[in-house]
Design a protein around this motif. Structure first.
Motif, mmCIF file in Angstrom:
data_model
loop_
_atom_site.group_PDB
_atom_site.id
_atom_site.type_symbol
_atom_site.label_atom_id
_atom_site.label_comp_id
_atom_site.label_asym_id
_atom_site.label_seq_id
_atom_site.Cartn_x
_atom_site.Cartn_y
_atom_site.Cartn_z
ATOM 1 N N THR A 127 52.048 61.708 15.708
ATOM 2 C CA THR A 127 51.572 62.925 15.096
ATOM 3 C C THR A 127 49.976 62.813 15.221
ATOM 4 O O THR A 127 49.294 63.901 15.632
ATOM 5 C CB THR A 127 51.585 62.949 13.640
ATOM 6 O OG1 THR A 127 53.256 63.242 13.302
ATOM 7 C CG2 THR A 127 50.936 64.260 12.888
ATOM 8 N N HIS A 128 49.423 61.700 14.887
ATOM 9 C CA HIS A 128 48.015 61.695 15.273
ATOM 10 C C HIS A 128 47.754 61.813 16.669
ATOM 11 O O HIS A 128 46.408 62.397 17.099
ATOM 12 C CB HIS A 128 47.487 60.188 14.783
ATOM 13 C CG HIS A 128 47.045 60.260 13.275
ATOM 14 N ND1 HIS A 128 46.068 60.487 12.852
ATOM 15 C CD2 HIS A 128 48.075 59.945 12.331
ATOM 16 C CE1 HIS A 128 46.203 60.250 11.405
ATOM 17 N NE2 HIS A 128 47.302 60.032 11.045
ATOM 18 N N LEU A 129 48.373 61.281 17.527
ATOM 19 C CA LEU A 129 48.072 61.282 18.921
ATOM 20 C C LEU A 129 48.244 62.885 19.509
ATOM 21 O O LEU A 129 47.186 63.132 20.567
ATOM 22 C CB LEU A 129 49.175 60.514 19.810
ATOM 23 C CG LEU A 129 49.008 58.826 19.908
ATOM 24 C CD1 LEU A 129 50.391 58.464 20.472
ATOM 25 C CD2 LEU A 129 47.853 58.715 20.977
ATOM 26 N N LEU A 130 49.020 63.606 18.923
ATOM 27 C CA LEU A 130 48.957 65.035 19.591
ATOM 28 C C LEU A 130 48.313 65.963 18.567
ATOM 29 O O LEU A 130 48.478 67.155 18.944
ATOM 30 C CB LEU A 130 50.678 65.401 19.331
ATOM 31 C CG LEU A 130 51.700 64.553 20.302
ATOM 32 C CD1 LEU A 130 53.026 65.121 20.078
ATOM 33 C CD2 LEU A 130 51.270 64.889 21.842
ATOM 34 N N LEU A 172 42.068 57.568 22.478
ATOM 35 C CA LEU A 172 42.328 56.067 23.089
ATOM 36 C C LEU A 172 42.578 55.039 22.280
ATOM 37 O O LEU A 172 43.610 54.197 22.435
ATOM 38 C CB LEU A 172 41.121 55.847 23.976
ATOM 39 C CG LEU A 172 40.932 56.305 25.536
ATOM 40 C CD1 LEU A 172 39.872 55.928 26.291
ATOM 41 C CD2 LEU A 172 42.442 55.803 26.360
ATOM 42 N N PRO A 173 41.640 55.049 21.024
ATOM 43 C CA PRO A 173 41.998 53.851 20.018
ATOM 44 C C PRO A 173 43.596 53.820 19.753
ATOM 45 O O PRO A 173 44.042 52.826 19.521
ATOM 46 C CB PRO A 173 41.032 54.328 19.070
ATOM 47 C CG PRO A 173 39.964 54.689 19.887
ATOM 48 C CD PRO A 173 40.652 55.566 20.746
ATOM 49 N N LEU A 174 43.996 55.128 19.494
ATOM 50 C CA LEU A 174 45.461 55.340 18.999
ATOM 51 C C LEU A 174 46.415 54.953 20.370
ATOM 52 O O LEU A 174 47.295 54.148 19.560
ATOM 53 C CB LEU A 174 45.719 56.673 18.879
ATOM 54 C CG LEU A 174 45.193 57.318 17.605
ATOM 55 C CD1 LEU A 174 45.361 58.964 17.615
ATOM 56 C CD2 LEU A 174 45.694 56.830 16.292
ATOM 57 N N VAL A 175 46.098 55.001 21.460
ATOM 58 C CA VAL A 175 47.035 54.682 22.323
ATOM 59 C C VAL A 175 46.662 53.061 22.314
ATOM 60 O O VAL A 175 47.823 52.269 22.896
ATOM 61 C CB VAL A 175 46.266 55.014 23.992
ATOM 62 C CG1 VAL A 175 47.020 54.246 25.098
ATOM 63 C CG2 VAL A 175 46.720 56.596 23.748
ATOM 64 N N VAL A 210 48.171 63.703 25.901
ATOM 65 C CA VAL A 210 46.992 62.855 25.622
ATOM 66 C C VAL A 210 46.013 62.912 26.957
ATOM 67 O O VAL A 210 44.923 63.192 26.785
ATOM 68 C CB VAL A 210 47.161 61.462 25.083
ATOM 69 C CG1 VAL A 210 45.985 60.666 24.975
ATOM 70 C CG2 VAL A 210 48.295 61.506 23.829
ATOM 71 N N TYR A 211 46.908 62.770 27.998
ATOM 72 C CA TYR A 211 46.155 62.776 29.081
ATOM 73 C C TYR A 211 45.514 64.062 29.523
ATOM 74 O O TYR A 211 43.974 63.746 29.826
ATOM 75 C CB TYR A 211 47.051 62.463 30.358
ATOM 76 C CG TYR A 211 46.501 62.476 31.921
ATOM 77 C CD1 TYR A 211 45.871 61.030 32.492
ATOM 78 C CD2 TYR A 211 46.540 63.630 32.640
ATOM 79 C CE1 TYR A 211 45.457 61.241 33.716
ATOM 80 C CE2 TYR A 211 45.903 63.722 33.827
ATOM 81 C CZ TYR A 211 45.444 62.466 34.241
ATOM 82 O OH TYR A 211 44.733 62.499 35.513
ATOM 83 N N GLY A 212 45.783 65.043 29.257
ATOM 84 C CA GLY A 212 45.039 66.416 29.416
ATOM 85 C C GLY A 212 44.032 66.449 28.296
ATOM 86 O O GLY A 212 43.101 67.382 28.500
ATOM 87 N N MET A 213 44.010 65.740 27.367
ATOM 88 C CA MET A 213 42.589 65.982 26.387
ATOM 89 C C MET A 213 41.664 65.014 26.838
ATOM 90 O O MET A 213 40.424 65.096 26.086
ATOM 91 C CB MET A 213 43.395 65.540 25.014
ATOM 92 C CG MET A 213 44.401 66.275 24.379
ATOM 93 S SD MET A 213 44.754 65.607 22.795
ATOM 94 C CE MET A 213 46.186 66.846 22.194
#
Length: 239
Positions: A112-115, A125-128, A157-160
């Motif tokens: 949820t946080h990633l998106l 990135l820290p979330l990754v 995430v890549y697109g952000m």
């Protein structure tokens, strides 16, 4: 003063194994103060003991009460990769790695946080890195969950991310192959966003130079599916 029980849940303390409660390492018996409490005060019916043990197990197996706190910890990561915070989040997740339902709840919070669209791209990135740490250290059910789902959130995430963030994300993705975390097919599906972006840049450069229009032929692919491009061409793509 009572002596420390020596066994692991089969302790031979003066009060018997029923009063150990897994506190052997801390020299506790039934979570009571041995020095100040009489044996009769610590007496307890078998039914009460079993009820307490069941309650403890239920709390360990179901992290739902801790989800809000875990979510807050993810928020506290901010835009910088703090290794202490990342390790803490990974260790918390490790406590639930054997339970499919509990692992899913923890993973869902991270996902949820990633998106989140209203959070800073720099926070992604820290979330990754949290995901990466869980995969490499906690493992368990998290590997199965992420293998099936990472292909869905990783391109988002890549697109952000900006170009620097995308390069770092790709490095993390490559380590998953190096560590053998996922099967080759699953890993390649997760990384389609990297290959598509790379091929698109090659097409644009070739189109500008008049070297083949939209064709990407002539460049062999590496084992990870990326194009084996000349150094100069890669430099041009990064500008």
């Amino acid at each position: 003063e009572a002596e420390c029980c020596s066994g692991v849940c089969g302790c031979e303390s003066e009060y018997g194994a029923d009063y150990c409660y897994n506190y052997c390492c801390s020299c506790y018996f039934a979570a009571a103060d041995v020095a100040n409490t009489s044996y009769s005060d610590k007496s307890q019916s078998k039914e009460e003991e079993e009820m307490e043990i069941v309650e403890i197990k239920e709390e360990e197996e179901d992290p739902i009460e801790a989800l809000e706190e875990y979510s807050a910890m993810l928020n506290d990561l901010g835009n910088f990769a703090d290794i202490v915070q990342i390790n803490t989040l990974s260790m918390v997740a490790e406590d639930y790695k054997s339970s499919t339902s509990s692992s899913f709840k923890i993973y869902k919070v991270i996902r949820t946080h990633l998106l989140k669209k209203n959070s800073s791209p720099a926070h992604k990135l820290p979330l990754v890195y949290v995901v990466d740490s869980i995969l490499k250290n906690a493992k368990g059910q998290f590997v199965t969950l992420m293998e099936a789902d990472a292909k869905n959130w990783l391109p988002v995430v890549y697109g952000m991310l900006n170009s620097d963030g995308r390069a770092k994300l790709k490095r993390v993705w490559n380590t998953w192959r190096e560590f053998g975390i996922f099967g080759l097919k699953s890993w390649e599906e997760m990384g389609l966003c990297f290959r598509r972006d790379e091929e698109q840049k090659v097409e644009e450069l070739q189109s500008k130079s008049g070297a083949g229009g939209g064709s990407v032929g002539g460049f062999r692919k590496r084992p990870d599916g990326s194009l084996d491009l000349p150094i100069q061409l890669r430099k041009e793509m990064q500008t």
